[in-house]
Motif scaffolding. Structure first.
Motif, mmCIF file in Angstrom:
data_model
loop_
_atom_site.group_PDB
_atom_site.id
_atom_site.type_symbol
_atom_site.label_atom_id
_atom_site.label_comp_id
_atom_site.label_asym_id
_atom_site.label_seq_id
_atom_site.Cartn_x
_atom_site.Cartn_y
_atom_site.Cartn_z
ATOM 1 N N GLU A 47 0.675 -1.109 0.026
ATOM 2 C CA GLU A 47 -0.015 -0.023 0.009
ATOM 3 C C GLU A 47 0.786 1.332 0.022
ATOM 4 O O GLU A 47 0.569 2.367 -0.714
ATOM 5 C CB GLU A 47 -0.857 -0.013 1.353
ATOM 6 N N LEU A 48 1.908 1.327 0.749
ATOM 7 C CA LEU A 48 2.846 2.267 0.856
ATOM 8 C C LEU A 48 3.603 2.722 -0.304
ATOM 9 O O LEU A 48 3.821 3.863 -0.692
ATOM 10 C CB LEU A 48 3.888 2.217 2.167
ATOM 11 N N LYS A 49 3.911 1.494 -1.136
ATOM 12 C CA LYS A 49 4.492 1.796 -2.512
ATOM 13 C C LYS A 49 3.695 2.800 -3.478
ATOM 14 O O LYS A 49 4.270 3.543 -4.212
ATOM 15 C CB LYS A 49 4.908 0.489 -3.211
ATOM 16 N N LYS A 50 2.408 2.741 -3.195
ATOM 17 C CA LYS A 50 1.536 3.534 -4.092
ATOM 18 C C LYS A 50 1.847 4.864 -4.033
ATOM 19 O O LYS A 50 1.308 5.882 -4.846
ATOM 20 C CB LYS A 50 -0.148 3.160 -3.872
ATOM 21 N N PHE A 51 2.253 5.304 -2.687
ATOM 22 C CA PHE A 51 2.351 6.619 -2.306
ATOM 23 C C PHE A 51 3.674 6.955 -1.869
ATOM 24 O O PHE A 51 3.974 7.794 -0.986
ATOM 25 C CB PHE A 51 1.487 6.955 -1.001
ATOM 26 N N GLU A 52 4.527 6.487 -2.904
ATOM 27 C CA GLU A 52 6.096 6.594 -2.518
ATOM 28 C C GLU A 52 6.364 8.022 -2.306
ATOM 29 O O GLU A 52 7.410 8.535 -1.792
ATOM 30 C CB GLU A 52 7.182 5.888 -3.426
ATOM 31 N N GLY A 53 6.028 8.824 -3.364
ATOM 32 C CA GLY A 53 6.301 10.282 -3.410
ATOM 33 C C GLY A 53 5.778 11.158 -2.356
ATOM 34 O O GLY A 53 6.272 12.174 -1.886
ATOM 35 N N LYS A 55 5.634 11.171 1.274
ATOM 36 C CA LYS A 55 6.287 10.646 2.648
ATOM 37 C C LYS A 55 5.306 10.716 3.601
ATOM 38 O O LYS A 55 5.043 9.872 4.687
ATOM 39 C CB LYS A 55 7.708 11.199 2.798
ATOM 40 N N ASN A 56 4.677 11.836 3.905
ATOM 41 C CA ASN A 56 3.905 12.117 5.013
ATOM 42 C C ASN A 56 2.469 11.414 4.982
ATOM 43 O O ASN A 56 2.027 10.975 5.980
ATOM 44 C CB ASN A 56 3.394 13.617 5.122
ATOM 45 N N TYR A 57 1.805 10.989 3.671
ATOM 46 C CA TYR A 57 0.702 10.155 3.442
ATOM 47 C C TYR A 57 1.115 8.838 4.136
ATOM 48 O O TYR A 57 0.229 8.245 4.766
ATOM 49 C CB TYR A 57 0.190 10.414 2.200
ATOM 50 N N GLY A 58 2.161 8.288 3.843
ATOM 51 C CA GLY A 58 2.722 7.282 4.030
ATOM 52 C C GLY A 58 2.689 6.851 5.705
ATOM 53 O O GLY A 58 1.936 6.046 6.205
ATOM 54 N N ILE A 61 -0.891 6.823 7.199
ATOM 55 C CA ILE A 61 -1.564 5.447 6.941
ATOM 56 C C ILE A 61 -1.154 4.451 7.786
ATOM 57 O O ILE A 61 -1.867 3.899 8.741
ATOM 58 C CB ILE A 61 -1.073 4.731 5.447
ATOM 59 N N VAL A 62 0.190 4.442 8.223
ATOM 60 C CA VAL A 62 0.759 3.618 9.438
ATOM 61 C C VAL A 62 0.013 4.194 10.688
ATOM 62 O O VAL A 62 -0.274 3.219 11.573
ATOM 63 C CB VAL A 62 2.026 3.696 9.258
ATOM 64 N N ALA A 63 0.002 5.395 11.024
ATOM 65 C CA ALA A 63 -0.519 5.782 12.423
ATOM 66 C C ALA A 63 -1.839 5.785 12.394
ATOM 67 O O ALA A 63 -2.411 5.187 13.537
ATOM 68 C CB ALA A 63 -0.023 7.527 12.344
ATOM 69 N N THR A 64 -2.579 5.906 11.583
ATOM 70 C CA THR A 64 -4.102 5.638 11.460
ATOM 71 C C THR A 64 -4.462 3.954 11.633
ATOM 72 O O THR A 64 -5.165 3.798 12.524
ATOM 73 C CB THR A 64 -4.948 6.096 10.377
ATOM 74 N N LEU A 65 -3.602 3.176 10.784
ATOM 75 C CA LEU A 65 -3.986 1.829 11.069
ATOM 76 C C LEU A 65 -3.248 1.254 12.361
ATOM 77 O O LEU A 65 -4.159 0.693 12.934
ATOM 78 C CB LEU A 65 -2.881 1.139 9.760
ATOM 79 N N TRP A 66 -2.277 1.616 12.953
ATOM 80 C CA TRP A 66 -1.966 1.029 14.282
ATOM 81 C C TRP A 66 -2.839 1.508 15.383
ATOM 82 O O TRP A 66 -3.147 0.594 16.238
ATOM 83 C CB TRP A 66 -0.380 1.227 14.318
ATOM 84 N N ARG A 67 -3.431 2.764 15.166
ATOM 85 C CA ARG A 67 -4.465 3.109 16.300
ATOM 86 C C ARG A 67 -5.635 2.296 16.296
ATOM 87 O O ARG A 67 -6.057 1.884 17.289
ATOM 88 C CB ARG A 67 -4.671 4.355 15.923
ATOM 89 N N ASN A 81 5.358 -2.458 16.290
ATOM 90 C CA ASN A 81 5.171 -3.694 16.134
ATOM 91 C C ASN A 81 4.668 -3.835 14.631
ATOM 92 O O ASN A 81 5.296 -4.862 13.836
ATOM 93 C CB ASN A 81 4.015 -4.672 16.819
ATOM 94 N N LEU A 82 4.138 -2.915 14.051
ATOM 95 C CA LEU A 82 3.677 -2.792 12.792
ATOM 96 C C LEU A 82 4.874 -2.411 11.859
ATOM 97 O O LEU A 82 5.165 -3.042 10.502
ATOM 98 C CB LEU A 82 2.684 -1.674 12.420
#
Length: 170
Positions: A47-53, A55-58, A61-67, A81-82
């Motif tokens: 998923e993050l590869k889709k938004f490589e350019g 950086k903040n969006y990636g 995504i991780v912050a929202t996901l882990w919460r 852990n993620l």
């Protein structure tokens, strides 16, 4: 406990069956969880590869996901852990290798091996851990004691060592 029962061959046999089954369950649970973590890491990385350019969006995504995951499934899905799961998927991108690895090492062992960047060094420690059946504590100690480096040095031909010593002296 009655000692006559404890020394009874039937009791001993059944006790061994129970202990063996408990060990098999623990191995199966660990392998299942490790594979889950690898799949989660793979999915996030994809998923993050889709938004490589972006950086903040990636990071978002991780912050929202882990919460969300942590609130629903507990601390096993913390940000730290993620990120380990993502690193696990990066270091071992081939699912066949992961299947073999999780049969040999626990998730805690895998966490210890992930930061080792040199593939040969990583493979050395995985193989040694498997053969020697090291606990996680022993595994960490062997890595910290630089067993790989000491083993590599001891395998060098004498001429190479002499040459290296001469370089050190100059």
């Amino acid at each position: 406990m009655d000692h006559s029962v404890q020394n009874n061959p039937l009791f001993t046999s059944i006790r061994q069956l129970i202990e063996d089954s408990k060990q098999q369950v623990a191995v199966a649970v660990n392998a299942t969880m490790s594979m889950l973590y690898w799949k989660i890491g793979t999915a996030i990385n994809k998923e993050l590869k889709k938004f490589e350019g972006e950086k903040n969006y990636g990071k978002q995504i991780v912050a929202t996901l882990w919460r969300h995951l942590q609130s629903e499934y507990g601390t096993s899905f913390s940000e730290k852990n993620l990120r380990r799961m993502m690193q696990f998927a990066d270091v071992f991108p081939d699912e066949k290798i992961v299947v073999s690895l999780i049969r040999q090492l626990s998730w805690t062992h895998i966490i210890v091996i992930i930061p080792i960047e040199n593939p040969l060094k990583r493979e050395f420690y995985i193989e040694m851990c498997r053969l020697e059946k090291w606990s996680v504590r022993t595994f960490r100690e062997r890595i910290q004691s630089m067993l790989y480096e000491r083993t590599a040095i001891s395998k060098k031909p004498e001429k190479t060592i002499e040459y290296d010593l001469e370089l050190l002296k100059s």
